[in-house]
Motif scaffolding. Structure first.
Motif, PDB file in Angstrom:
ATOM      1  N   GLU A   7       0.835  -1.206   0.000  1.00  0.00           N
ATOM      2  CA  GLU A   7       0.000   0.000   0.000  1.00  0.00           C
ATOM      3  C   GLU A   7       0.868   1.254   0.000  1.00  0.00           C
ATOM      4  O   GLU A   7       0.603   2.221  -0.731  1.00  0.00           O
ATOM      5  CB  GLU A   7      -0.925  -0.004   1.212  1.00  0.00           C
ATOM      6  CG  GLU A   7      -1.851   1.203   1.274  1.00  0.00           C
ATOM      7  CD  GLU A   7      -2.768   1.178   2.479  1.00  0.00           C
ATOM      8  OE1 GLU A   7      -3.511   2.160   2.668  1.00  0.00           O
ATOM      9  OE2 GLU A   7      -2.731   0.193   3.257  1.00  0.00           O
ATOM     10  N   LEU A  52       2.360   1.863  -3.511  1.00  0.00           N
ATOM     11  CA  LEU A  52       1.409   2.380  -4.491  1.00  0.00           C
ATOM     12  C   LEU A  52       1.045   3.836  -4.205  1.00  0.00           C
ATOM     13  O   LEU A  52       0.914   4.637  -5.143  1.00  0.00           O
ATOM     14  CB  LEU A  52       0.160   1.502  -4.512  1.00  0.00           C
ATOM     15  CG  LEU A  52       0.387   0.068  -5.019  1.00  0.00           C
ATOM     16  CD1 LEU A  52      -0.908  -0.725  -4.966  1.00  0.00           C
ATOM     17  CD2 LEU A  52       0.970   0.061  -6.433  1.00  0.00           C
ATOM     18  N   GLU A  95       1.931   6.900  -6.780  1.00  0.00           N
ATOM     19  CA  GLU A  95       0.925   7.884  -7.202  1.00  0.00           C
ATOM     20  C   GLU A  95       1.385   9.296  -6.849  1.00  0.00           C
ATOM     21  O   GLU A  95       1.256  10.226  -7.654  1.00  0.00           O
ATOM     22  CB  GLU A  95      -0.410   7.576  -6.537  1.00  0.00           C
ATOM     23  CG  GLU A  95      -1.527   8.526  -6.960  1.00  0.00           C
ATOM     24  CD  GLU A  95      -2.859   8.173  -6.331  1.00  0.00           C
ATOM     25  OE1 GLU A  95      -3.860   8.852  -6.650  1.00  0.00           O
ATOM     26  OE2 GLU A  95      -2.906   7.229  -5.509  1.00  0.00           O
ATOM     27  N   THR A 108      -0.646  -0.033 -12.293  1.00  0.00           N
ATOM     28  CA  THR A 108      -0.411  -0.585 -10.954  1.00  0.00           C
ATOM     29  C   THR A 108       0.198  -1.978 -11.015  1.00  0.00           C
ATOM     30  O   THR A 108       1.137  -2.296 -10.267  1.00  0.00           O
ATOM     31  CB  THR A 108      -1.723  -0.627 -10.167  1.00  0.00           C
ATOM     32  OG1 THR A 108      -2.180   0.719  -9.961  1.00  0.00           O
ATOM     33  CG2 THR A 108      -1.545  -1.316  -8.816  1.00  0.00           C
TER      34      THR A 108
END
Length: 315
Positions: free
Chosen positions: A273, A276, A280, A288
């Motif tokens: 998490e 990612l 971003e 992804t």
């Protein structure tokens, strides 16, 4: 793919041929016809390195030093084979790594215990010993001369206790092994590079890693050359972000410290998490699924390293 890239000040990178393209780089510093090589890669790196020397019109005899940032096998697995074809080279390695280079059997056994003998042989080939008389312990502050060009070795633990970084005053750059994190070229965006820590087992130490980053940044370097993967700039800002991301890794691990047998999987989920969100935030243009594929092994290893670190704290 052209595995040879040339930068300023006689610095070049050769793709190590490890697992996939653009995963691991070996660096060459060329000064007045003399060469220092930083990290060896695995045995798959030997022929590309010799080809690079040929491309520069140089013989293997021109290499004065092979410098290992640390003795993890993706950085040092090919050192024995490479030293056999570099007749004048001396090996520089952290004092903790000297015995493992002279007799690599314990090092190989430790890796094989985790991944299996067949996997180690496939990834790295035969790990050959190096005569102790050809090894120089790279103590903190050691300076070596490459045709009048000074290379400074600094003890930089945190990723591993046997980790050094090499400062090249000529180019105002460091060769950082794994202490300055990972920066895969596939994520580059508008001339900017993504950065993410590596907390690989078994010697991750966040306090030492923060101190090592501060030591590197105190020299005000303009460029870092990472094994994974090569040149990154905007060093001061990346250093600040690495400090923050190391703290985030620690926070994720501590949140699930009491999770028992599920702990490592929950750490990995938290790191995924984080990755990612960071991709971003950076403005990464990759899908992804591709980001997760590029970092799949690193997420596994980072989670394992944090899991081992939690156990060491408890002990």
């Amino acid at each position: 793919m052209n595995s040879l890239r040339s930068y300023e000040h006689g610095i070049h990178s050769v793709d190590a041929g490890y697992v996939r393209p653009l995963l691991a780089a070996v660096h060459l510093i060329v000064e007045d016809g003399r060469v220092a090589i930083v990290d060896s890669g695995s045995n798959a790196s030997v022929q590309p390195l010799l080809a690079a020397l040929t491309a520069f019109g140089l013989l293997p005899e021109a290499v004065d030093y092979l410098i290992l940032t640390h003795i993890h096998l993706d950085h040092a697995g090919g050192a024995g084979s490479l030293m056999r074809v570099l007749p004048n080279a001396r090996l520089l390695v952290h004092p903790r790594g000297v015995a493992h280079m002279v007799d690599p059997s314990r090092l190989v056994a430790g890796v094989a215990a985790v991944y299996g003998v067949a996997a180690v042989r496939k990834l790295y080939g035969e790990i050959l010993p190096i005569a102790e008389r050809r090894i120089i312990p790279a103590t903190h502050g050691l300076r070596v001369d490459l045709a009048g060009r000074e290379l400074l070795c600094l003890d930089t633990p945190g990723h591993a206790r046997h980790h050094i970084s090499v400062y090249d005053r000529r180019s105002l750059s460091f060769f950082t092994g794994d202490i300055f994190g990972l920066s895969y070229r596939e994520l580059d965006r508008d001339g900017r590079q993504f950065i993410f820590p590596t907390t690989t087992p078994v010697q991750f130490d966040p306090v030492a890693m923060h101190a090592s980053l501060d030591l590197l940044l105190s020299h005000a370097p303009e460029v870092m050359y990472l094994t994974h993967y090569s040149q990154v700039r905007d060093v001061a800002a990346k250093g600040v972000r690495l400090h923050e991301l190391i703290d985030e890794h620690v926070r994720i691990a501590r949140l699930v410290e009491a999770a028992g047998s599920e702990r490592r999987a929950r750490i990995r989920a938290g790191l995924q998490e984080l990755l990612l969100v960071e991709a971003e935030r950076f403005g990464c243009a990759l899908p992804t699924a591709q980001v997760l594929e590029l970092f799949a092994t690193d997420l596994d290893l980072n989670a394992q390293g944090l899991d081992v670190w939690l156990d060491s704290r408890a002990g």
